[in-house]
Write a protein that holds these residues in place. Structure first.
Motif, short mmCIF file in Angstrom:
data_model
loop_
_atom_site.label_atom_id
_atom_site.label_comp_id
_atom_site.label_asym_id
_atom_site.label_seq_id
_atom_site.Cartn_x
_atom_site.Cartn_y
_atom_site.Cartn_z
N ASP A 77 10.65 -0.77 4.61
CA ASP A 77 10.33 -2.16 4.35
C ASP A 77 10.61 -2.50 2.89
N SER A 78 11.34 -3.61 2.66
CA SER A 78 11.67 -4.01 1.29
C SER A 78 10.45 -4.57 0.56
N GLY A 79 9.37 -4.86 1.29
CA GLY A 79 8.17 -5.36 0.63
C GLY A 79 7.22 -4.27 0.19
N ALA A 80 7.61 -3.00 0.41
CA ALA A 80 6.74 -1.87 0.07
C ALA A 80 7.53 -0.86 -0.74
N THR A 81 6.79 0.04 -1.40
CA THR A 81 7.41 1.15 -2.13
C THR A 81 7.16 2.43 -1.34
N THR A 82 8.20 3.23 -1.19
CA THR A 82 8.10 4.48 -0.42
C THR A 82 8.30 5.66 -1.37
N LYS A 83 7.43 6.66 -1.23
CA LYS A 83 7.55 7.88 -2.05
C LYS A 83 7.72 9.06 -1.11
N ILE A 84 8.83 9.80 -1.28
CA ILE A 84 9.09 11.02 -0.50
C ILE A 84 8.82 12.21 -1.42
N THR A 85 7.91 13.09 -0.98
CA THR A 85 7.42 14.17 -1.84
C THR A 85 7.63 15.53 -1.18
N VAL A 86 8.12 16.49 -1.97
CA VAL A 86 8.19 17.89 -1.56
C VAL A 86 7.19 18.66 -2.41
#
Length: 779
Positions: A77-86
């Protein structure tokens, strides 16, 4: 500046307060039990997803995974921030002792338990010892938590669907699980001390940060001291035009506690197109102005400078990606935090990470005077304090694919070896699978019997489950005898003293009508004796006689035997009945009456080994049938008592040589599964086994398969049946003994299993000529 970035900066803007205590450094204001955190004015929700076998997949499969992962990124979603974590964190000894090691029980078997525990500890500490977990955190600005909860419910369903397409499981994390991740990072080495109870916290008036924050935190120019640990945050400063998809996995291969996060901010396509068109117009304007100046100087043949031409080409390619190739513009921030016990070690690790980045033509650098902001950015909290944005397309971002190789580390699992890629322990608990049927496959000498004995040893030493073993080669008796009085060895041979009643039938025998199943068993037995087979007349006569025999047994209370059945057959008027009786003569009054009389053996021990080595190759198929029927009775009894039974059957391919034998065994296999039994078939003739439709179906429906070194023809058949790639097949091609592939549910993991030879357990388990108890005949 783009409107999306303006809105983002406005949302992220908050008043800075000087932290007065360690808790103030944790940027979480409020938590809810379902895992929603409030940080600043943003709500965040974290999802954990499992790894997939990207590194050992074929080129075609890698392309499919890459494109599927790109679809996932496009769906953000362009209205949210996504964080992908390892998240790399070291497995603690306390966790090993509580989850993997055997508890001492004060009996004579403790010497073996200690050997097993020492082996596991050496493997876990000598190997990588790093557990890798992966999370995706969604942060969004909403009016209240109810609106945020509704939003995360919808987003969560979409994420589960997209990760399922990749073969990965995605599950939402509750508050306790999210806090544990932060606690394990902030308080490295104290993982086992985590305890969080929301009701107890509220009753005592505690702050949830008290449960996770470190004892102290010292901030320096380019590193932080968290307690007694040193950590440093690094960010991606510049990236190359071409990056290999292995970069992220190489960055996280370092044997330290670390976290790597990628913050993704998708830009709406219309806004992205306008921005790229604006940039392209600027480049074209600069080129036009340059050419006008050259023309004014009468330089009409001047070539456009390379840098300007490159800018124009890249802008056009970017615009083409957005408008024609289903790409999205994304801003990304890549940050990494790693931890060490000393500053010297921290500097050395930092240099190793920077060198890995340089190898991929990328530049990473430590944050200066922004370490705390960087730390809060990299942790899966849901905030971003660093604005080192890099403009990427979907494909450019998908190159940082977080997948590497699947791990199998189940709680209360059995040790099967080490992962050939990550070198972590492989611990399998078949209770977690859809069904517990298992196969052990491999050429002679590949380690099938050793692997089976290793499983049996664990079950004997660490569980109270019953174990039934069909032993065609006399390999398992020494191991069971060495374990004291827990087992019974039944040696079935022509003229031997041990006898089994083939007609014994407990209450609940069979799937539906027990007489039908028993008739099928007798038909299978006769077919093994008489190669001409049996016809419909024989089947009718056998069914009739069995019903009469068991009806009389119910009235008299005397358990019938094959001799009883033979007498009843002789009393029938049909000549076919006499033919059947003649076939059974060998097993009733002949030299193999070991199956025709009442049982003389103890079948009540926890471990029972049926040694049919003395029967010879001609009579083994019949003996295998009788023993399977006896096992079926024991499984049924245990099922009614609520006990679990493990069944091991060697030389499994023998029973599929004819129709009735295969049919009976297929029925018994289904009953094993339904009655809390875990059947394991051991065989070397995979190609021969797969020629049977029933055996092939059993193999393809089994959730657990251990494949050791395979012959060329067997490899091809297995690859077709189980969809194994050429890269994965290399692990069962000319493999060392004890090494191969494990299929565990949907996972396919290469493994290495090298058991220490200087142990009593190895001497009991090995069947290699010249080694072990089996070879010396001591037992």
């Amino acid at each position: 500046m783009m409107r999306t970035l303006q809105r983002l900066f406005k949302q992220d803007k908050e008043k800075y307060n000087v932290p007065k205590r360690v808790q103030d450094v944790v940027p979480i204001k409020r938590i809810w039990s379902d895992g929603i955190f409030l940080s600043g004015n943003k709500f965040s929700k974290c999802f954990a997803f499992s790894d997939i076998n990207y590194q050992v997949a074929s080129r075609e499969d890698k392309e499919h995974m890459f494109l599927t992962y790109s679809e996932l990124l496009n769906s953000l979603d362009s209205g949210a921030t996504t964080k992908i974590t390892v998240n790399n964190h070291r497995m603690q000894r306390e966790a090993l002792e509580g989850n993997i090691l055997m508890a001492m029980q004060g009996d004579i078997l403790d010497i073996y338990r200690k050997e097993y525990n020492d082996m596991i500890l050496n493997k876990s500490t000598g190997a990588n010892g790093i557990m890798q977990q992966k999370y995706i955190t969604i942060s969004v600005v909403k009016k209240d938590v109810e609106e945020a909860r509704s939003y995360f419910s919808r987003i969560g369903a979409e994420l589960v669907t997209h990760f399922a397409a990749l073969g990965s499981k995605c599950e939402p994390m509750d508050a306790s699980t999210r806090l544990r991740v932060l606690h394990d990072f902030y308080r490295a080495g104290e993982e086992s001390s985590f305890h969080f109870d929301a009701k107890d916290m509220a009753r005592k008036g505690h702050d949830f940060k008290d449960y996770i924050c470190p004892d102290s935190m010292e901030r320096h120019k380019d590193y932080i001291m968290i307690g007694k640990k040193y950590c440093r945050v690094i960010y991606l400063k510049d990236y190359a035009a071409y990056i290999k998809d292995s970069m992220l996995s190489e960055l996280t291969e370092i044997n330290r506690n670390l976290m790597l996060s990628i913050d993704v901010i998708p830009i709406p396509t219309d806004e992205a197109v306008r921005e790229v068109e604006r940039r392209l117009l600027g480049v074209e304007t600069n080129i036009t102005n340059w050419q006008r100046r050259q023309n004014a100087n009468n330089n009409f043949s001047a070539v456009v400078p390379f840098d300007m031409e490159l800018q124009r080409t890249e802008a056009k390619e970017f615009l083409n990606d957005l408008t024609s190739r289903d790409q999205r513009m994304m801003f990304a921030v890549l940050t990494l935090v790693h931890m060490a016990d000393s500053l010297e070690q921290l500097d050395a690790d930092t240099e190793a990470i920077l060198a890995t980045a340089r190898k991929h033509m990328c530049q990473m650098a430590p944050l200066t005077f922004q370490q705390t902001d960087g730390l809060n950015t990299v942790l899966p909290i849901g905030v971003r304090k660093i604005d080192a944005f890099r403009t990427l397309t979907t494909e450019s971002l998908a190159v940082f694919i977080p997948f590497k190789a699947q791990e199998i580390m189940d709680e209360d699992g059995v040790y099967y070896g080490e992962n050939a890629i990550s070198h972590n322990l492989i611990l399998c608990n078949k209770a977690n699978l859809l069904n517990q049927s298992a196969f052990l496959l491999g050429v002679p000498g590949s380690g099938k019997s050793f692997t089976a004995k290793q499983i049996i040893t664990f079950l004997m030493l660490n569980t109270q489950d019953d174990i039934l073993i069909c032993d065609p080669e006399g390999e398992y008796a020494p191991l069971v005898e060495a374990m004291g009085d827990i087992g019974s060895i039944i040696r079935v041979s022509a003229g031997g003293r041990d006898r089994l009643n083939a007609m014994y039938m407990v209450d609940g025998y069979g799937e539906n009508d027990p007489i039908v199943v028993k008739s099928e068993f007798i038909l299978s037995l006769i077919e093994q004796i008489d190669n001409k087979g049996v016809g419909p007349q024989h089947k009718s006569i056998i069914d009739r006689c069995i019903r009469v025999v068991y009806q009389e047994a119910a009235e008299t209370g005397i358990v019938p035997t094959l001799s009883t059945l033979r007498e009843k057959l002789l009393a029938q008027p049909e000549p076919e009945a006499h033919q059947i009786a003649l076939s059974l003569e060998l097993y009733t009054t002949g030299s193999l009456d070991i199956f025709g009389k009442q049982s003389t053996v103890n079948l009540d021990k926890r471990v029972v080994v049926f040694d049919i080595h003395g029967l010879g190759s001609q009579l083994k198929p019949a003996g295998l049938l009788v023993i399977t029927d006896t096992m079926l009775n024991r499984v049924t009894l245990n099922w009614k008592q609520g006990k679990r039974t493990h069944v091991f059957i060697d030389e499994f391919h023998v029973v599929f040589e004819n129709e009735y034998s295969a049919s009976f065994f297929n029925s018994a296999w289904r009953q094993f599964r339904k009655r809390n039994a875990y059947p394991t078939a051991i065989t070397q003739n995979v190609e021969y086994l797969l020629d049977s439709v029933q055996a092939s179906t059993m193999l393809s429906n089994s959730e657990f398969i251990v494949m050791l070194n395979q012959a060329a023809s067997d490899r091809d058949r297995l690859a077709q049946l189980l969809n194994i790639s050429a890269e994965q097949l290399s692990y069962i091609t000319n493999a060392d003994a004890g090494c191969g592939l494990i299929r565990y549910g949907s996972a396919l993991v290469p493994f290495i299993n090298r058991f220490p030879k200087d142990t009593k357990l190895y001497q009991l388990m090995t069947t290699r000529p010249g080694e072990g108890t089996f070879a010396t005949g001591q037992a």
